[in-house]
Write an enzyme that holds these catalytic residues in place. Structure first.
Site, PDB file in Angstrom:
ATOM      1  N   ASP A 226       0.847  -1.192   0.000  1.00 17.27           N
ATOM      2  CA  ASP A 226       0.000   0.000   0.000  1.00 17.27           C
ATOM      3  C   ASP A 226       0.885   1.245   0.000  1.00 17.27           C
ATOM      4  O   ASP A 226       1.664   1.454   0.920  1.00 17.27           O
ATOM      5  CB  ASP A 226      -0.883  -0.016   1.256  1.00 17.27           C
ATOM      6  CG  ASP A 226      -2.008   0.986   1.106  1.00 17.27           C
ATOM      7  OD1 ASP A 226      -1.778   2.026   0.472  1.00 17.27           O
ATOM      8  OD2 ASP A 226      -3.108   0.719   1.611  1.00 17.27           O
TER       9      ASP A 226
ATOM     10  N   LYS B 259      -1.697   9.873   0.320  1.00 17.73           N
ATOM     11  CA  LYS B 259      -1.748  11.242   0.865  1.00 17.73           C
ATOM     12  C   LYS B 259      -0.481  11.576   1.618  1.00 17.73           C
ATOM     13  O   LYS B 259       0.045  10.733   2.358  1.00 17.73           O
ATOM     14  CB  LYS B 259      -2.941  11.385   1.827  1.00 17.73           C
ATOM     15  CG  LYS B 259      -4.263  11.357   1.120  1.00 17.73           C
ATOM     16  CD  LYS B 259      -5.396  11.551   2.106  1.00 17.73           C
ATOM     17  CE  LYS B 259      -6.726  11.375   1.414  1.00 17.73           C
ATOM     18  NZ  LYS B 259      -7.791  11.013   2.327  1.00 17.73           N
TER      19      LYS B 259
ATOM     20  N   THR C 166       1.451 -11.535  -9.311  1.00 17.29           N
ATOM     21  CA  THR C 166       0.494 -11.469  -8.209  1.00 17.29           C
ATOM     22  C   THR C 166      -0.836 -10.893  -8.711  1.00 17.29           C
ATOM     23  O   THR C 166      -0.913 -10.379  -9.832  1.00 17.29           O
ATOM     24  CB  THR C 166       0.988 -10.538  -7.076  1.00 17.29           C
ATOM     25  OG1 THR C 166       0.933  -9.189  -7.553  1.00 17.29           O
ATOM     26  CG2 THR C 166       2.396 -10.867  -6.637  1.00 17.29           C
ATOM     27  N   LYS C 167      -1.822 -10.953  -7.820  1.00 12.21           N
ATOM     28  CA  LYS C 167      -3.150 -10.440  -8.149  1.00 12.21           C
ATOM     29  C   LYS C 167      -3.094  -8.961  -8.565  1.00 12.21           C
ATOM     30  O   LYS C 167      -3.694  -8.546  -9.537  1.00 12.21           O
ATOM     31  CB  LYS C 167      -4.038 -10.600  -6.914  1.00 12.21           C
ATOM     32  CG  LYS C 167      -5.440 -10.105  -7.071  1.00 12.21           C
ATOM     33  CD  LYS C 167      -6.236 -10.385  -5.828  1.00 12.21           C
ATOM     34  CE  LYS C 167      -7.129  -9.216  -5.490  1.00 12.21           C
ATOM     35  NZ  LYS C 167      -7.776  -9.325  -4.194  1.00 12.21           N
ATOM     36  N   TYR C 168      -2.344  -8.192  -7.765  1.00 19.73           N
ATOM     37  CA  TYR C 168      -2.307  -6.757  -8.049  1.00 19.73           C
ATOM     38  C   TYR C 168      -1.548  -6.460  -9.326  1.00 19.73           C
ATOM     39  O   TYR C 168      -1.922  -5.560 -10.098  1.00 19.73           O
ATOM     40  CB  TYR C 168      -1.750  -5.972  -6.854  1.00 19.73           C
ATOM     41  CG  TYR C 168      -2.833  -5.757  -5.847  1.00 19.73           C
ATOM     42  CD1 TYR C 168      -3.628  -4.624  -5.887  1.00 19.73           C
ATOM     43  CD2 TYR C 168      -3.123  -6.719  -4.900  1.00 19.73           C
ATOM     44  CE1 TYR C 168      -4.674  -4.453  -5.007  1.00 19.73           C
ATOM     45  CE2 TYR C 168      -4.156  -6.572  -4.003  1.00 19.73           C
ATOM     46  CZ  TYR C 168      -4.929  -5.424  -4.057  1.00 19.73           C
ATOM     47  OH  TYR C 168      -5.972  -5.264  -3.188  1.00 19.73           O
ATOM     48  N   GLU C 169      -0.508  -7.245  -9.604  1.00 17.91           N
ATOM     49  CA  GLU C 169       0.220  -7.047 -10.852  1.00 17.91           C
ATOM     50  C   GLU C 169      -0.716  -7.288 -12.042  1.00 17.91           C
ATOM     51  O   GLU C 169      -0.724  -6.540 -13.007  1.00 17.91           O
ATOM     52  CB  GLU C 169       1.420  -7.990 -10.905  1.00 17.91           C
ATOM     53  CG  GLU C 169       2.389  -7.630 -11.997  1.00 17.91           C
ATOM     54  CD  GLU C 169       3.786  -8.152 -11.706  1.00 17.91           C
ATOM     55  OE1 GLU C 169       4.566  -7.458 -11.037  1.00 17.91           O
ATOM     56  OE2 GLU C 169       4.092  -9.267 -12.161  1.00 17.91           O
TER      57      GLU C 169
HETATM   58  C1  LIG Z   1      -2.032  -4.176  -2.334  1.00 20.35           C
HETATM   59  S1  LIG Z   1      -1.862  -5.653  -1.447  1.00 20.35           S
HETATM   60  C2  LIG Z   1      -0.693  -6.583  -2.437  1.00 20.35           C
HETATM   61  C3  LIG Z   1      -0.753  -8.053  -2.156  1.00 20.35           C
HETATM   62  C4  LIG Z   1       0.223  -8.915  -2.974  1.00 20.35           C
HETATM   63  N1  LIG Z   1       1.591  -8.627  -2.652  1.00 20.35           N
HETATM   64  C5  LIG Z   1      -0.033  -8.736  -4.437  1.00 20.35           C
HETATM   65  O1  LIG Z   1       0.834  -8.167  -5.124  1.00 20.35           O
HETATM   66  O2  LIG Z   1      -1.101  -9.173  -4.909  1.00 20.35           O
HETATM   67  C6  LIG Z   1      -0.868  -5.151  -0.064  1.00 20.35           C
HETATM   68  C7  LIG Z   1      -0.787  -6.239   1.019  1.00 20.35           C
HETATM   69  O3  LIG Z   1       0.160  -5.837   1.988  1.00 20.35           O
HETATM   70  C8  LIG Z   1      -0.337  -6.074   3.291  1.00 20.35           C
HETATM   71  N2  LIG Z   1       0.306  -5.086   4.188  1.00 20.35           N
HETATM   72  C9  LIG Z   1       0.152  -3.738   4.126  1.00 20.35           C
HETATM   73  N3  LIG Z   1       0.885  -3.137   5.083  1.00 20.35           N
HETATM   74  C10 LIG Z   1       1.523  -4.138   5.750  1.00 20.35           C
HETATM   75  C11 LIG Z   1       2.409  -4.170   6.870  1.00 20.35           C
HETATM   76  N4  LIG Z   1       2.780  -3.040   7.475  1.00 20.35           N
HETATM   77  N5  LIG Z   1       2.854  -5.356   7.299  1.00 20.35           N
HETATM   78  C12 LIG Z   1       2.464  -6.521   6.710  1.00 20.35           C
HETATM   79  N6  LIG Z   1       1.616  -6.550   5.643  1.00 20.35           N
HETATM   80  C13 LIG Z   1       1.151  -5.384   5.174  1.00 20.35           C
HETATM   81  C14 LIG Z   1      -1.843  -5.893   3.159  1.00 20.35           C
HETATM   82  O4  LIG Z   1      -2.549  -6.600   4.169  1.00 20.35           O
HETATM   83  C15 LIG Z   1      -2.102  -6.450   1.746  1.00 20.35           C
HETATM   84  O5  LIG Z   1      -2.389  -7.836   1.783  1.00 20.35           O
END
Ligand SMILES: C[S@@+](CC[C@H](N)C(=O)[O-])C[C@H]1O[C@@H](n2cnc3c(N)ncnc32)[C@H](O)[C@@H]1O
Length: 299
Positions: free
Chosen positions: A97, A101, A165-168
């Protein structure tokens, strides 16, 4: 060893050979692929999402993988608590993430203080690989890395045929540009002050002398136990043998919810302790919190 590692109970630091770590594994596609392709290595996933953890556990069991581990915790504390310095071969973050902002930038996974702790645990010669569709986040991460002064930094635009990955997959479908930042550790990072907590071997119960009617005063209170250390209490339940108090302890951004029980031991005599039904990370501040409740009762 089970795939899920309970970081509150396990003996630390973990000593897992040939270790690589993925932060935020989401659906688990990437970590599972790496584990299948590299059976001689071990892979540890750190996630905040309980749903993701459960999905990965089911998948690892279904596919009979022996080299995947995971835990549910914020990645900063996961690295801080679980691994030794210079013990992780590579670290991956895929589409974390980016917290768009400006006022949320301090929550980013690649602030200098977080990156400092990840880098300390990384072996010299190891890499941190970050994939993102957000150029601003990539630049931010690059700046943090430069500040640490210990990396060979390279940035490339990705041309992906098979999404990892899913997001990619999602960003490719939407025609976004994708980037990969590679940080190759060449030596010690410059020190960055960072949040710390201290674990203790055991928590000790607190003996207290107090009238029964004092317990009502413990409900909905806030105590400052130290710099960035706060204890909040919520509801109080009265039971035959004593009381149960709902608590939240925040220490340097690490927080835990638990119950403290007060057991009656004699006329106006009580023993305060963390309820056996609350699983906690045993820390110095948790001990302090129990002591503070005891003091409030005796005030
Ligand atoms: C946008 S998703 C991407 C998931 C995966 N890597 C993909 O590419 O499909 C971001 C993931 O990071 C995890 N995440 C966000 N901040 C984190 C943190 N501080 N520690 C561990 N996981 C975190 C979220 O729960 C979420 O599953």
């Amino acid at each position: 060893m089970l795939c899920y590692v309970n970081y509150k109970r396990v003996k630390k630091p973990l000593r897992i050979p040939n270790l690589e770590v993925e932060i935020g594994f989401g659906r688990g596609d990437f970590i599972v692929k790496l584990a299948k392709e590299n059976p001689e290595k071990n892979f540890f996933g750190i996630e905040l999402s309980q749903v993701s953890v459960e999905k990965l556990m089911r998948r690892v069991q279904r596919e009979g993988l022996k080299n995947v581990f995971c835990t549910r915790i914020d990645a900063y504390w996961g690295f801080y608590l679980l691994f030794e310095d210079e013990s992780v071969f590579n670290i991956y973050m895929n589409y974390p993430d980016p917290w768009f902002k400006k006022r949320h930038h301090k929550r980013r996974l690649t602030t200098p203080e977080r990156l400092y702790v990840f880098t300390k645990r990384l072996k010299t010669g190891g890499r941190i690989e970050i994939r993102s569709d957000d150029y601003d986040f990539i630049r931010f991460s690059e700046e943090s890395a430069s500040f640490l002064g210990c990396f060979d930094i390279s940035l490339e635009e990705l041309s992906v045929r098979e999404p990892l990955t899913k997001y990619e997959e999602k960003w490719l479908r939407e025609g976004r540009k994708l980037y990969r930042l590679i940080l190759l550790k060449r030596g010690e990072p410059r020190f960055v002050p960072h949040p710390t907590i201290r674990e203790v071997e055991a928590l000790f119960p607190e003996k207290v002398k107090a009238k029964r009617n004092k317990f009502g005063e413990l409900e909905n209170r806030e105590f400052k136990l130290g710099q960035s250390v706060y204890l909040k209490t919520f509801k109080l339940w009265e039971r035959e043998e004593g009381f149960l108090i709902e608590c939240l302890l925040t220490e340097s951004g690490y927080y835990q919810k638990f119950f403290v029980q007060a057991k009656r031991k004699g006329e106006d005599e009580w023993v305060l302790d963390v309820s056996p039904y609350s699983e906690v990370l045993k820390t110095e501040n948790l001990q302090r919190a129990i002591r503070e409740l005891g003091k409030a009762l005796q005030a």
